[in-house]
Design a protein around this motif. Structure first.
Motif, PDB file in Angstrom:
ATOM      1  N   GLY A 136       0.793  -0.725   0.251  1.00  0.00           N
ATOM      2  CA  GLY A 136      -0.118  -0.138  -0.424  1.00  0.00           C
ATOM      3  C   GLY A 136       0.577   1.378  -0.048  1.00  0.00           C
ATOM      4  O   GLY A 136      -0.147   1.863   0.676  1.00  0.00           O
ATOM      5  N   ILE A 137       1.953   1.030  -0.355  1.00  0.00           N
ATOM      6  CA  ILE A 137       3.087   2.460   0.425  1.00  0.00           C
ATOM      7  C   ILE A 137       2.835   2.814  -1.694  1.00  0.00           C
ATOM      8  O   ILE A 137       3.527   2.592  -2.699  1.00  0.00           O
ATOM      9  CB  ILE A 137       4.362   1.594   0.568  1.00  0.00           C
ATOM     10  N   ASN A 138       2.983   4.376  -1.845  1.00  0.00           N
ATOM     11  CA  ASN A 138       3.332   5.062  -2.740  1.00  0.00           C
ATOM     12  C   ASN A 138       4.585   5.028  -3.511  1.00  0.00           C
ATOM     13  O   ASN A 138       5.338   5.276  -2.457  1.00  0.00           O
ATOM     14  CB  ASN A 138       3.145   6.417  -2.265  1.00  0.00           C
ATOM     15  N   GLU A 139       4.902   4.704  -4.660  1.00  0.00           N
ATOM     16  CA  GLU A 139       6.356   4.798  -4.715  1.00  0.00           C
ATOM     17  C   GLU A 139       7.360   3.715  -3.838  1.00  0.00           C
ATOM     18  O   GLU A 139       8.473   4.150  -3.909  1.00  0.00           O
ATOM     19  CB  GLU A 139       7.304   6.333  -4.760  1.00  0.00           C
ATOM     20  N   LYS A 140       7.111   2.750  -4.296  1.00  0.00           N
ATOM     21  CA  LYS A 140       7.362   1.494  -2.719  1.00  0.00           C
ATOM     22  C   LYS A 140       9.005   1.479  -3.690  1.00  0.00           C
ATOM     23  O   LYS A 140       9.397   0.004  -3.467  1.00  0.00           O
ATOM     24  CB  LYS A 140       6.434   0.862  -2.902  1.00  0.00           C
ATOM     25  N   GLU A 141       9.003   1.379  -5.296  1.00  0.00           N
ATOM     26  CA  GLU A 141      10.009   1.157  -6.338  1.00  0.00           C
ATOM     27  C   GLU A 141      10.738   1.540  -5.763  1.00  0.00           C
ATOM     28  O   GLU A 141      12.337   0.875  -6.277  1.00  0.00           O
ATOM     29  CB  GLU A 141       9.457   1.342  -7.725  1.00  0.00           C
ATOM     30  N   TYR A 142      10.638   2.660  -4.889  1.00  0.00           N
ATOM     31  CA  TYR A 142      12.403   4.284  -4.926  1.00  0.00           C
ATOM     32  C   TYR A 142      12.011   4.043  -3.899  1.00  0.00           C
ATOM     33  O   TYR A 142      12.930   5.095  -3.103  1.00  0.00           O
ATOM     34  CB  TYR A 142      11.683   5.504  -5.542  1.00  0.00           C
ATOM     35  N   ASN A 188      13.531  -2.499  -6.188  1.00  0.00           N
ATOM     36  CA  ASN A 188      13.937  -1.862  -5.501  1.00  0.00           C
ATOM     37  C   ASN A 188      15.583  -1.699  -5.833  1.00  0.00           C
ATOM     38  O   ASN A 188      15.939  -0.734  -6.017  1.00  0.00           O
ATOM     39  CB  ASN A 188      14.064  -1.775  -4.328  1.00  0.00           C
TER      40      ASN A 188
END
Length: 256
Positions: free
Chosen positions: A103-109, A139
């Motif tokens: 559920g975290i925004n911009e989890k890729e970064y 990531n």
């Protein structure tokens, strides 16, 4: 200029963690200041440096869930004869990170945003990726400048490599435009067999990317070193494994 290199291959047992441990140690031996990030929930890079995974307070898991700062997660590797080498350790808790990050925004970064704070403090940052193409690997690739791909000299060497290359291309298009393939390094090479020689020849024919001249041999001392919690250049500095990783470190330095 500092370099962030992800060591990735979604196949297990290709010498990825062995390369992460020993390449980083040989870079440090050459006077480079090195940080290694253990992004594999198995935590084999962590234990390979003699660190007890069960007794670590801050790991890459706490870092990615914003429960500690990156400076709190970095641990100096305390081995006689080893200087300039640091680690962000890992343990089995990291296996749950994929679900907790949903559920975290911009989890890729998440990892990139943390590493950006400290990358200038190191000459090289190596990221040991898990043997799968999941959010942890993504990531790593958004954080890295390039990807180093270990390939074992065995029959199924090319299996999955096309998928890995596709993933790297996707990350480059959508998340990290600067990402490149650092190169391919052959591992577990046995010069006595036709198979090893055939695999090397096949990969060279089929992959349009840099292939390092250094080939890592199948070596008993390399296999023994992790059980002693030591990199090969400390465990047996004159072994074929130690010499090959020193050679790979030098080749990478010269190719930057």
């Amino acid at each position: 200029m500092n370099k962030v290199i992800a060591i990735a291959n979604q196949k297990g047992g290709v010498g990825k963690t062995t390369t992460a441990i020993n390449l980083s140690a040989c870079m440090a031996e050459k006077g480079k200041k090195v940080l290694i990030i253990d992004l594999d929930p198995q935590g084999n890079t962590t234990s390979g440096f003699g660190i007890d995974k069960s007794k670590i307070e801050n790991t890459v898991y706490e870092l990615m869930l914003d429960e500690c700062s990156i400076k709190e997660a970095i641990k100096k590797i305390e081995i006689d004869g080893v200087d300039n080498l640091y680690i962000i350790p890992s343990n089995v808790n990291l296996a749950g990170a994929e679900i907790e990050l949903l559920g975290i925004n911009e989890k890729e970064y998440i990892l990139k945003n943390a590493v950006d704070y400290i990358s200038d403090d190191y000459d090289y940052v190596f990221i040991d990726c898990p043997p799968s193409l999941n959010m942890l690997t993504v990531n790593a690739m958004t954080t890295a400048d390039s990807v180093l791909v270990p390939i074992q000299c065995e029959y199924y060497a090319l299996e999955g490599i096309s998928q890995l290359m596709h993933t790297i291309d996707l990350v480059k298009q959508r998340l990290n435009k600067k990402l490149t393939i650092n190169g391919v390094v052959f591992t577990m090479y046995d010069g006595r067999t036709n198979l090893s020689n055939d695999v090397v020849a096949t990969v060279k024919e089929n992959l349009n990317t840099r292939i390092y001249k250094t080939i890592i041999p199948r070596n008993v001392r390399l296999a023994e070193a992790p059980s002693h919690g030591l990199p090969i250049n400390i465990y047996d500095p004159k072994s074929a494994g130690a010499e090959s990783y020193r050679s790979l470190a030098q080749e990478i330095i010269e190719n930057e």
